[in-house]
Every structure is written in structure tokens, then in C-alpha cells.
Scaffold this motif. Sequence first.
Motif, PDB file in Angstrom:
ATOM      1  N   PRO A   1     -31.342 -10.713  16.864  1.00  0.00           N
ATOM      2  CA  PRO A   1     -32.418 -10.567  15.897  1.00  0.00           C
ATOM      3  C   PRO A   1     -33.566 -11.499  16.264  1.00  0.00           C
ATOM      4  O   PRO A   1     -33.363 -12.560  16.837  1.00  0.00           O
TER       5      PRO A   1
ATOM      6  N   TYR B   1     -23.721   8.690  11.846  1.00  0.00           N
ATOM      7  CA  TYR B   1     -24.727   7.901  12.556  1.00  0.00           C
ATOM      8  C   TYR B   1     -25.429   8.722  13.622  1.00  0.00           C
ATOM      9  O   TYR B   1     -26.636   8.633  13.805  1.00  0.00           O
TER      10      TYR B   1
ATOM     11  N   ASP C   1     -22.839  -0.513   8.156  1.00  0.00           N
ATOM     12  CA  ASP C   1     -24.110  -0.968   8.697  1.00  0.00           C
ATOM     13  C   ASP C   1     -24.371  -2.425   8.324  1.00  0.00           C
ATOM     14  O   ASP C   1     -24.748  -3.248   9.155  1.00  0.00           O
ATOM     15  N   GLN C   2     -24.142  -2.750   7.058  1.00  0.00           N
ATOM     16  CA  GLN C   2     -24.369  -4.105   6.590  1.00  0.00           C
ATOM     17  C   GLN C   2     -23.449  -5.096   7.299  1.00  0.00           C
ATOM     18  O   GLN C   2     -23.877  -6.164   7.737  1.00  0.00           O
TER      19      GLN C   2
ATOM     20  N   GLU D   1     -21.894  -4.660  10.247  1.00  0.00           N
ATOM     21  CA  GLU D   1     -22.166  -4.725  11.678  1.00  0.00           C
ATOM     22  C   GLU D   1     -23.424  -5.544  11.964  1.00  0.00           C
ATOM     23  O   GLU D   1     -23.462  -6.347  12.894  1.00  0.00           O
ATOM     24  N   ARG D   2     -24.446  -5.359  11.158  1.00  0.00           N
ATOM     25  CA  ARG D   2     -25.671  -6.138  11.331  1.00  0.00           C
ATOM     26  C   ARG D   2     -25.388  -7.633  11.145  1.00  0.00           C
ATOM     27  O   ARG D   2     -25.879  -8.477  11.884  1.00  0.00           O
ATOM     28  N   GLN D   3     -24.597  -7.937  10.118  1.00  0.00           N
ATOM     29  CA  GLN D   3     -24.261  -9.333   9.845  1.00  0.00           C
ATOM     30  C   GLN D   3     -23.455  -9.924  11.000  1.00  0.00           C
ATOM     31  O   GLN D   3     -23.699 -11.049  11.438  1.00  0.00           O
TER      32      GLN D   3
ATOM     33  N   ALA E   1     -25.726 -10.447  14.078  1.00  0.00           N
ATOM     34  CA  ALA E   1     -26.683 -11.523  13.818  1.00  0.00           C
ATOM     35  C   ALA E   1     -25.999 -12.890  13.862  1.00  0.00           C
ATOM     36  O   ALA E   1     -26.520 -13.848  14.461  1.00  0.00           O
TER      37      ALA E   1
ATOM     38  N   TYR F   1     -26.823  -0.158  16.206  1.00  0.00           N
ATOM     39  CA  TYR F   1     -27.435  -1.293  15.523  1.00  0.00           C
ATOM     40  C   TYR F   1     -28.105  -2.202  16.553  1.00  0.00           C
ATOM     41  O   TYR F   1     -28.970  -1.753  17.269  1.00  0.00           O
ATOM     42  N   ASN F   2     -27.701  -3.444  16.707  1.00  0.00           N
ATOM     43  CA  ASN F   2     -28.380  -4.348  17.638  1.00  0.00           C
ATOM     44  C   ASN F   2     -27.745  -4.359  19.022  1.00  0.00           C
ATOM     45  O   ASN F   2     -28.028  -5.248  19.823  1.00  0.00           O
TER      46      ASN F   2
END
Length: 337
Positions: free
Chosen positions: A10, A94, A111-112, A114-116, A119, A173-174
Motif C-alpha cells: 500500500p 471476483y 476482500d477486507q 485479504e487487504r488487511q 497491508a 487485491y494487492n
Amino acid sequence: MFVVLLVMAPSSQELEPPANPGRFKPLVKDIILKLEQALLEFNQKYVSEQFDPLADMAWRPQKDDEEQLWKPLAKRLVAGPRNAKELDEIKSSYFGEKRASKQHIVVQQFDQMERQLVALHSAACEVMRCSDNLPGDLKLQAVKIILSAYFRVLQVGILLSSSIAEKPVVQWYNLHFVNQIKDTETDKEKRVLNVVVSLPAAIMRKGTEEFGSKKLGEVFKLLGNSTELHGFVRVLNFACLIRSKPKDWFKAASHAIASTGRNEFYLATMLSVAFKQFNEEVNTTSEREEIKRLIAVIKAKRDLGKQNPGSKDINDFTKRLDKINFFEKNTGDSGGS
């Protein structure tokens, strides 16, 4: 063959070395604790930490015996992780194959998480670049958790392998998976499996670049001398160890090789890692000789059929490999025989 993995952190400013180490330690503890909790939640809800189809796979046999490789691996992939049904819903939604309100909720939740997870992993790698003044026990805890997080990246890649095999770029995601395999295989299942077996080396390449710091070399050495790590995590630690090269690193690297079965797929991955360090990284003359010896140990284990070949075996094998310019001609492809 390669699958190039890009881990997209991020957007944030790079951390400077802490002006007040007393304030930095609680920050590191907080990030590492949250990353550990995110990994635990991922394990409990979606993919078991035991899910690794490559763990029991043999070093790729000769071409005539390829069925011995593909069939067991395909079976383990089909068996899948703990919550395969829900992950199928996530992947289907997805990639736009079908949309449903129930799936939308599932995807939002994943999603929440995986992003966390990504990050926190990126933040943990970043703070460990400024780890000079951290106590040893905190460094050890952080390194083990970050190594485990890279294993989660491997699991995600395995779950997306069917998509990676069909597309030049898959974004999750990222995470970006860039498929650079020049594959003429017409069988779809084998194309997928080619992706799967190339993922560990690609993730280790990225992991050592991000995380294989000399500042953490003593921790990598400690873990290399232990029997605590297994499978992919052991090999990633091995890769970081031979990159960082702390004092007496060769002994710890040799112990990691000795702890790996002579027919294991991950021993082949160690060979690939050692060749990369030998051919692509900066090494002193003595370090090059030690890496050559590690390569010879792995080849001796494989070719002589001995789990732990003796010093004479290794010395003789090193001379034989030198005579045929083996070290200059090879790259240690982890899929090789």
C-alpha cells in the motif's frame, strides 16, 4: 520457466530509522501481533496452514515418469483447502463468472481480510528494515510470522493457478501474478501444474529481495540451525540466510539441507535458490566456494542416493562438478530431474 510475482505494498512513505527506539518497539509489536491475528483468522476461516500440495511432492522424475508427479499433485489440488466451497464462490465472483448477493457478501468479507493481511505483511517487512535496535526475541517472533505470511502468498497463488495458467496477468487485491511461462503444453491440467511448481521459486525471489536483510541474518541462522521450520517456510528462510550471510551461515544452511529429504520437491527448490545466489548475487571468492559446496551437497544427496553424504563424498562430487563446468552452465531449475 518462471511465474513472476509482484507484491504491491500500500502507498506509504518509507520508514526512517527511529529517532526514539523506545517508541519504535511498541509499534513493531503492534504490527506483528495484528499480522499474527490476521494469519490465524485466515487459517480458521479459509485456508488451513497445513494446505501445501507441494509438501509431499517428489523432486520431478525423468520425463517418462511424469505421471508419478502430476497425479498425486492434482489429487491434492482437488482436495483443496479447508473451505474450498467458499473460496470457489470468491474466485467465481471476483473474476466475473457469476454474481449473486450471497457471493457479494462473502467476497466483501474476504476482500477486507485479504487487504488487511497484505497491508500488515508489507508494513511488517518495512519496519524490520529498521530493526537494528530491536531485542532478539522480538526479531525472532517477527521473522517467523513474516515467513508464514509469505507462505500465505504461495497458497493464494496455488488457489489462483488455473487463472494464472490462462492469463498473462492475474491481480488479486494487492498481489500481481505475471505469467512468463513459455508453455506449449496443450493439456490444461498440466499447464496449471506447471504454474504451481514454479510459484515457490518466484515468491522466494521476491521475498528475499524484500526481506533478506543482513540485519536479520542472525535470526535466519538461528532458524536454519533449528528443526522448527518445514516445507516452503524452511526454504524461504534458507534463501534469506544465504543472501544475508551472517557469521557461520554455511553451517546453518547445511543443516537446513540435511533436514530436507533427498527426494523432496523443496530440495530441488533449494538447489534453484543456491544457483540464483551463486550466479546473480554479489559474493566474495570464499562465499562462492561455500555456495558451490552447498550445491554439491544437494546434488550428492540426489544423485548418490544418500540423505546425508559425508565429507569425502561431497569433496569428490564438487571436483567432478567443477571438471564439467557444472556451476557455470546450470541455473538449478527446480523443475529439473
